[in-house]
Design a protein around this motif. Structure first.
Motif, PDB file in Angstrom:
ATOM      1  N   PRO A  51      -0.459  -1.565  -8.762  1.00 22.77           N
ATOM      2  CA  PRO A  51      -0.596  -0.548  -9.634  1.00 22.77           C
ATOM      3  C   PRO A  51      -0.654  -0.872 -11.051  1.00 22.77           C
ATOM      4  O   PRO A  51      -0.283  -2.263 -11.588  1.00 22.77           O
ATOM      5  N   ARG A  52      -1.200  -0.375 -11.961  1.00 24.18           N
ATOM      6  CA  ARG A  52      -1.435  -0.508 -13.448  1.00 24.18           C
ATOM      7  C   ARG A  52       0.041  -0.877 -13.900  1.00 24.18           C
ATOM      8  O   ARG A  52       0.987  -0.012 -14.015  1.00 24.18           O
ATOM      9  N   GLU A 100      -5.211   6.351  -9.226  1.00 21.21           N
ATOM     10  CA  GLU A 100      -4.180   6.295  -8.961  1.00 21.21           C
ATOM     11  C   GLU A 100      -3.823   4.818  -9.811  1.00 21.21           C
ATOM     12  O   GLU A 100      -2.577   4.285  -9.818  1.00 21.21           O
ATOM     13  N   TYR A 101      -4.631   4.551 -10.713  1.00 25.77           N
ATOM     14  CA  TYR A 101      -4.881   3.231 -11.398  1.00 25.77           C
ATOM     15  C   TYR A 101      -4.230   1.996 -10.499  1.00 25.77           C
ATOM     16  O   TYR A 101      -3.282   1.278 -10.767  1.00 25.77           O
ATOM     17  N   PHE A 102      -4.886   1.912  -9.550  1.00 28.41           N
ATOM     18  CA  PHE A 102      -4.450   1.168  -8.285  1.00 28.41           C
ATOM     19  C   PHE A 102      -5.833   0.036  -8.405  1.00 28.41           C
ATOM     20  O   PHE A 102      -6.636   0.157  -8.045  1.00 28.41           O
ATOM     21  N   TYR A 103      -5.036  -1.540  -8.463  1.00 24.25           N
ATOM     22  CA  TYR A 103      -6.220  -2.457  -8.246  1.00 24.25           C
ATOM     23  C   TYR A 103      -6.001  -3.088  -7.084  1.00 24.25           C
ATOM     24  O   TYR A 103      -4.936  -3.399  -6.577  1.00 24.25           O
ATOM     25  N   TYR A 136     -10.868  -0.655  -7.341  1.00 22.36           N
ATOM     26  CA  TYR A 136     -10.101  -0.207  -8.296  1.00 22.36           C
ATOM     27  C   TYR A 136     -10.190   1.327  -7.903  1.00 22.36           C
ATOM     28  O   TYR A 136     -11.333   1.943  -7.805  1.00 22.36           O
ATOM     29  N   TYR A 164      -2.450  -6.525  -4.004  1.00 26.87           N
ATOM     30  CA  TYR A 164      -2.902  -4.984  -4.753  1.00 26.87           C
ATOM     31  C   TYR A 164      -1.666  -4.962  -5.834  1.00 26.87           C
ATOM     32  O   TYR A 164      -0.504  -5.632  -5.793  1.00 26.87           O
ATOM     33  N   LYS A 181       0.800  -1.278  -0.046  1.00 20.10           N
ATOM     34  CA  LYS A 181       0.007   0.013  -0.137  1.00 20.10           C
ATOM     35  C   LYS A 181       0.635   1.102   0.101  1.00 20.10           C
ATOM     36  O   LYS A 181       0.371   2.383   0.184  1.00 20.10           O
ATOM     37  N   LYS A 218       3.807   1.335  -5.506  1.00 18.64           N
ATOM     38  CA  LYS A 218       3.207   2.008  -6.664  1.00 18.64           C
ATOM     39  C   LYS A 218       4.053   2.246  -7.690  1.00 18.64           C
ATOM     40  O   LYS A 218       3.852   2.066  -9.068  1.00 18.64           O
ATOM     41  N   LYS A 219       5.126   2.858  -7.222  1.00 15.18           N
ATOM     42  CA  LYS A 219       6.380   3.192  -8.326  1.00 15.18           C
ATOM     43  C   LYS A 219       7.086   1.992  -8.721  1.00 15.18           C
ATOM     44  O   LYS A 219       7.286   1.847 -10.141  1.00 15.18           O
ATOM     45  N   SER A 264       4.517  -0.512 -11.103  1.00 17.57           N
ATOM     46  CA  SER A 264       4.185   0.084 -12.284  1.00 17.57           C
ATOM     47  C   SER A 264       5.126   0.089 -13.371  1.00 17.57           C
ATOM     48  O   SER A 264       4.737   0.103 -14.624  1.00 17.57           O
TER      49      SER A 264
END
Length: 438
Positions: free
Chosen positions: A116-117, A148-151, A144, A114, A85, A90-91, A94
């Motif tokens: 990120p795209r 933040e394009y986060f799944y 979703y 979880y 999280k 996320k960086k 992705s």
């Protein structure tokens, strides 16, 4: 950012051993998250995409020990779920499409996953619906964050079910399979991908204690177990790299031996190259390509133009269509290359046309190649690699061309090919990696 400078027109010679399979590595490395016990994986390719995934697992709390250049030991006994999280994840996540495959193992073992795209090749849309629809059918709740394009998927308990996949997605099948192995009850996955990568993942999971039936077919039946243990696993040689070496030998009129190719896992690959007129000899588990001054494309039996198209396994892999296309530029005859599975993989042909190739791009999915039979060699050029497979196709074109070529954006090639410039130089190629400071 680095570039390749390639002086074309030099023959290769000797033997080459293919690296471990990139696509298998991205799956089986994620499977270490299913157990707290130690898992040892050998023949891991030393490439950017795989190294990024191993880095992400390390950040997640997996203990990673590098035993030798291509062998790692993993132990996921102290996972830091808070990392999933974090802004850092996320960086990190992705930048790598393969990171999507951590979700299934995390979901079934810890009840949450979880992502990120994810990024990857720019070859058109590669949707994630198959993955998440499978998790939902197993009982997970999906959410979703579009900003933040986060799944995310969460579940207190996964329950076995019947599912018919909307497409035979390799990564989707792998992800759902890893989620199902510890779900309660029986799961049937129909229209499953059956590539050797999936077969290898299934065999690894069985060695960890999973109950999977139907390996090699498009119908997998999984009886969930409560616990998985450690194991040792060896990754297959990379069939895409094997096809790439075939292309390099043919385009440079070289005699080359490709060692330990695992013939039984190559499917249609040798036969498709033979249809292009390429002589391939089976020497035990090796491929020998003799030096050929010309190779003649076979027409169909009714004398109509040959069409080579991709399809899910056991059809011809889409990852080798770029290689087929560049090899056909110097064949005798014509071929229609039909890329069905991705939207933008043929858009690199303009670079080959600039080099002198005779190619008609019919639409985003089809290209007709008129072979030059080495009567008119390709010319050196300045190019940029748009994705892994197009990038290696441009390297092959440059190796065969008259003059010197410069290829930019070679990070794309490094994502899938281990020390390709060093290994080519060892075979006699004139290729140099230059740091581009501009």
């Amino acid at each position: 950012m680095s570039i390749f400078k390639i002086e074309g027109g030099h023959q290769l010679r000797g033997e080459i051993t293919p690296q471990g399979a990139k696509n298998e590595a991205l799956q089986v490395i994620c499977a270490v998250l299913l157990t707290a016990e130690k898992v040892t994986i050998s023949n891991i390719p030393d490439i950017q995409d795989v190294n990024k995934l191993i880095f992400i697992l390390g950040e997640l709390g997996v203990k990673v020990t590098r035993i030798d250049k291509n062998t790692y030991e993993f132990q996921a006994d102290e996972i830091d779920l808070d990392y999933l999280k974090s802004a850092k994840f996320k960086k990190d996540g992705s930048s790598l499409r393969g990171s999507i495959m951590i979700v299934g193992p995390l979901l079934t073992r810890f009840g949450q996953g979880y992502i990120p795209r994810p990024g990857g090749d720019k070859i058109g849309r590669r949707r994630l619906d198959t993955h998440f629809e499978g998790f939902i059918k197993l009982g997970a709740k999906f959410r979703y964050n579009p900003e933040e394009y986060f799944y995310g998927v969460e579940a207190e308990e996964l329950k076995g079910t019947y599912m018919l996949l909307d497409e035979a997605s390799v990564t989707g099948t792998a992800n759902i399979l890893m989620a199902a192995v510890m779900a309660k009850g029986e799961t049937t996955i129909y229209n499953a991908a059956c590539e050797p990568y999936i077969q290898q993942l299934s065999k690894m999971l069985i060695s960890m204690g999973a109950d999977i039936q139907g390996i090699g077919s498009n119908k997998l039946i999984v009886n969930g177990v409560k616990y998985l243990g450690g194991c040792e696993h060896r990754i297959l040689p990379d069939m895409i790299e094997i096809g790439s070496w075939i292309g390099m030998a043919v385009m440079t009129k070289s005699a080359l031996t490709i060692k330990n190719v695992s013939w039984e896992n190559l499917g249609l690959i040798p036969n498709v190259f033979r249809k292009l007129g390429i002589a391939l000899e089976k020497h035990d588990d090796d491929i020998f390509i003799p030096s050929q001054k010309e190779y003649v494309i076979q027409n169909f039996m009714d004398d109509s133009i040959l069409t080579i198209s991709d399809a899910p396994w056991p059809g011809f892999t889409p990852d080798l269509l770029s290689i087929v296309l560049v090899v056909a530029t110097q064949a005798k005859g014509s071929v229609l290359v039909h890329q069905k599975m991705f939207e933008s993989r043929l858009f690199f042909v303009d670079k080959l046309i600039d080099m002198g190739a005779k190619i008609i791009l019919c639409d985003p999915h089809r290209a007709t190649v008129i072979g030059l039979n080495h009567d008119s060699e390709l010319r050196g050029s300045v190019m940029s690699s748009p994705d892994i497979r197009a990038g290696i196709a441009l390297v092959i074109a440059a190796l065969s061309a008259q003059g010197t070529s410069t290829i930019h954006n070679i990070d794309q090639i490094d994502r899938g090919y281990e020390r390709i410039d060093e290994r080519l130089r060892a075979l006699g190629a004139k290729i140099e990696r230059i740091n581009d400071s501009f």
